[in-house]
Write a protein that holds these residues in place. Sequence first.
Motif, PDB file in Angstrom:
ATOM      1  N   ARG A 187      10.544 -12.519   6.796  1.00 33.75           N
ATOM      2  CA  ARG A 187      10.899 -13.605   7.693  1.00 33.75           C
ATOM      3  C   ARG A 187      10.450 -13.293   9.119  1.00 33.75           C
ATOM      4  O   ARG A 187      10.489 -12.140   9.570  1.00 33.75           O
ATOM      5  N   PRO A 188      10.011 -14.333   9.859  1.00 33.98           N
ATOM      6  CA  PRO A 188       9.598 -14.119  11.254  1.00 33.98           C
ATOM      7  C   PRO A 188      10.743 -13.545  12.078  1.00 33.98           C
ATOM      8  O   PRO A 188      11.900 -13.957  11.934  1.00 33.98           O
ATOM      9  N   GLY A 189      10.422 -12.589  12.928  1.00 33.29           N
ATOM     10  CA  GLY A 189      11.432 -12.000  13.803  1.00 33.29           C
ATOM     11  C   GLY A 189      12.257 -10.905  13.173  1.00 33.29           C
ATOM     12  O   GLY A 189      13.175 -10.373  13.813  1.00 33.29           O
ATOM     13  N   ALA A 190      11.933 -10.523  11.929  1.00 27.38           N
ATOM     14  CA  ALA A 190      12.712  -9.482  11.250  1.00 27.38           C
ATOM     15  C   ALA A 190      12.522  -8.124  11.907  1.00 27.38           C
ATOM     16  O   ALA A 190      13.439  -7.300  11.931  1.00 27.38           O
ATOM     17  N   VAL A 191      11.315  -7.890  12.429  1.00 23.98           N
ATOM     18  CA  VAL A 191      11.018  -6.632  13.116  1.00 23.98           C
ATOM     19  C   VAL A 191      10.803  -6.924  14.594  1.00 23.98           C
ATOM     20  O   VAL A 191      10.011  -7.799  14.959  1.00 23.98           O
ATOM     21  N   LEU A 192      11.510  -6.213  15.460  1.00 29.30           N
ATOM     22  CA  LEU A 192      11.415  -6.426  16.896  1.00 29.30           C
ATOM     23  C   LEU A 192      10.292  -5.579  17.482  1.00 29.30           C
ATOM     24  O   LEU A 192      10.023  -4.468  17.023  1.00 29.30           O
ATOM     25  N   VAL A 207      14.555   4.547  14.317  1.00 28.25           N
ATOM     26  CA  VAL A 207      13.303   3.928  14.745  1.00 28.25           C
ATOM     27  C   VAL A 207      12.314   4.089  13.603  1.00 28.25           C
ATOM     28  O   VAL A 207      12.088   5.204  13.131  1.00 28.25           O
ATOM     29  N   HIS A 208      11.764   2.993  13.125  1.00 24.37           N
ATOM     30  CA  HIS A 208      10.833   3.083  12.002  1.00 24.37           C
ATOM     31  C   HIS A 208       9.529   3.762  12.424  1.00 24.37           C
ATOM     32  O   HIS A 208       8.841   3.294  13.330  1.00 24.37           O
ATOM     33  N   GLY A 209       9.197   4.838  11.739  1.00 24.84           N
ATOM     34  CA  GLY A 209       8.010   5.609  12.090  1.00 24.84           C
ATOM     35  C   GLY A 209       6.706   4.912  11.801  1.00 24.84           C
ATOM     36  O   GLY A 209       5.663   5.255  12.381  1.00 24.84           O
ATOM     37  N   ASP A 210       6.713   3.911  10.893  1.00 29.69           N
ATOM     38  CA  ASP A 210       5.474   3.230  10.527  1.00 29.69           C
ATOM     39  C   ASP A 210       5.272   1.932  11.304  1.00 29.69           C
ATOM     40  O   ASP A 210       4.280   1.237  11.097  1.00 29.69           O
ATOM     41  N   SER A 211       6.200   1.600  12.198  1.00 33.34           N
ATOM     42  CA  SER A 211       6.053   0.379  12.992  1.00 33.34           C
ATOM     43  C   SER A 211       5.015   0.596  14.104  1.00 33.34           C
ATOM     44  O   SER A 211       4.886   1.701  14.627  1.00 33.34           O
ATOM     45  N   PRO A 212       4.282  -0.458  14.485  1.00 30.72           N
ATOM     46  CA  PRO A 212       3.344  -0.330  15.604  1.00 30.72           C
ATOM     47  C   PRO A 212       4.081   0.094  16.878  1.00 30.72           C
ATOM     48  O   PRO A 212       5.139  -0.438  17.196  1.00 30.72           O
ATOM     49  N   GLY A 213       3.528   1.075  17.580  1.00 25.11           N
ATOM     50  CA  GLY A 213       4.162   1.527  18.810  1.00 25.11           C
ATOM     51  C   GLY A 213       5.442   2.295  18.600  1.00 25.11           C
ATOM     52  O   GLY A 213       6.272   2.378  19.501  1.00 25.11           O
ATOM     53  N   ALA A 214       5.617   2.910  17.424  1.00 24.65           N
ATOM     54  CA  ALA A 214       6.866   3.598  17.101  1.00 24.65           C
ATOM     55  C   ALA A 214       7.187   4.706  18.093  1.00 24.65           C
ATOM     56  O   ALA A 214       8.345   4.877  18.488  1.00 24.65           O
ATOM     57  N   ALA A 251       6.246   4.996  21.290  1.00 23.49           N
ATOM     58  CA  ALA A 251       6.651   4.409  22.574  1.00 23.49           C
ATOM     59  C   ALA A 251       8.071   3.872  22.487  1.00 23.49           C
ATOM     60  O   ALA A 251       8.867   4.025  23.439  1.00 23.49           O
ATOM     61  N   VAL A 252       8.405   3.246  21.355  1.00 22.22           N
ATOM     62  CA  VAL A 252       9.762   2.728  21.168  1.00 22.22           C
ATOM     63  C   VAL A 252      10.768   3.875  21.158  1.00 22.22           C
ATOM     64  O   VAL A 252      11.811   3.817  21.828  1.00 22.22           O
ATOM     65  N   ALA A 253      10.473   4.926  20.399  1.00 24.69           N
ATOM     66  CA  ALA A 253      11.393   6.059  20.310  1.00 24.69           C
ATOM     67  C   ALA A 253      11.618   6.699  21.678  1.00 24.69           C
ATOM     68  O   ALA A 253      12.750   7.043  22.043  1.00 24.69           O
ATOM     69  N   ARG A 254      10.541   6.869  22.440  1.00 27.87           N
ATOM     70  CA  ARG A 254      10.667   7.460  23.773  1.00 27.87           C
ATOM     71  C   ARG A 254      11.491   6.571  24.696  1.00 27.87           C
ATOM     72  O   ARG A 254      12.331   7.058  25.468  1.00 27.87           O
ATOM     73  N   ALA A 255      11.263   5.266  24.617  1.00 31.35           N
ATOM     74  CA  ALA A 255      12.012   4.331  25.466  1.00 31.35           C
ATOM     75  C   ALA A 255      13.487   4.334  25.110  1.00 31.35           C
ATOM     76  O   ALA A 255      14.355   4.295  26.000  1.00 31.35           O
ATOM     77  N   ALA A 257      17.001   0.323  15.401  1.00 36.22           N
ATOM     78  CA  ALA A 257      16.591  -0.053  16.747  1.00 36.22           C
ATOM     79  C   ALA A 257      15.731  -1.303  16.742  1.00 36.22           C
ATOM     80  O   ALA A 257      15.854  -2.163  17.619  1.00 36.22           O
ATOM     81  N   ASP A 258      14.842  -1.405  15.753  1.00 32.55           N
ATOM     82  CA  ASP A 258      13.793  -2.427  15.777  1.00 32.55           C
ATOM     83  C   ASP A 258      13.881  -3.444  14.645  1.00 32.55           C
ATOM     84  O   ASP A 258      12.892  -4.075  14.294  1.00 32.55           O
TER      85      ASP A 258
END
Length: 257
Positions: free
Chosen positions: A179-184, A220-227, A229-233, A164-165
């Motif tokens: 690299r920049p932009g690798a994680v959304l 959805v990566h569980g260790d990403s910031p806001g994981a 909120a992302v999963a719920r969305a 997802a991200d």
Amino acid sequence: MDLNADVGEGFGRWALGDDHALLDVVTSANVACGFHAGDPETMRRTCERAAARGVTVGAHVGYRDLHGFGRRFVDVSPETLTADVLYQLGGLDACARAAGTRVGYVKPHGALYNALVRHEAQADAVVDAVRAYDPTLPVLGLPGAVWLKRARVAGLPVRYEAFADRAYTAAGTLVDRRRPGAVLHDVGEIASRCVGLATEGRVRAVDGQVLRMPVDSICVHGDSPGAVAVARAVRSALAEAGVTLGPFAGGLDRLSA
């Protein structure tokens, strides 16, 4: 469509991610098996929580690399890698069985996941481990990865996933995290691309090219910031698009197999 996340990635007194909240959203849980993260207590606790919520448990196997969180390539021999994966599978499956479920699938983690896209010797080693443990166990990975091609030839059930991200190259591989932009991070953008993946089997690469990518699961990566909120969305957007959510592998069903 299955929605999966990496969980159980704490170690001892150190916690990583909000497993409680994620397990209320996802349908499958990639549980760290103690090599890149996790420990026996965390593994058992995570399996108990997943089982209580009807979430399928997956073995998130990786290199023996706690310090690097499994994100560094390890030039390990095929024999050692097979044994390492077997060890991780057995340990997590014991915790899952004690929780009333069992391991429903296998997904490599981090650097191992990326290495298995092209590394033939390590690909065969992981396939050998899964076959030796349970030849009916589904394996989950990146479409086009050499290890999934070897797994299919070996008779293992093969399932494909998208992230997802994470950004994709024009070749359909993941953009290097350095690299920049690798994680959304834009929640709306992530949710929208997941709807496209689930309904059309397509995703846009960093160069603007639209890639065909039919998948069975979205991660959805569980260790990403806001994981959370992302999963719920993502879950909400998929439901609004008429996509039925459910695990691609039945961990509870497999207990009686």
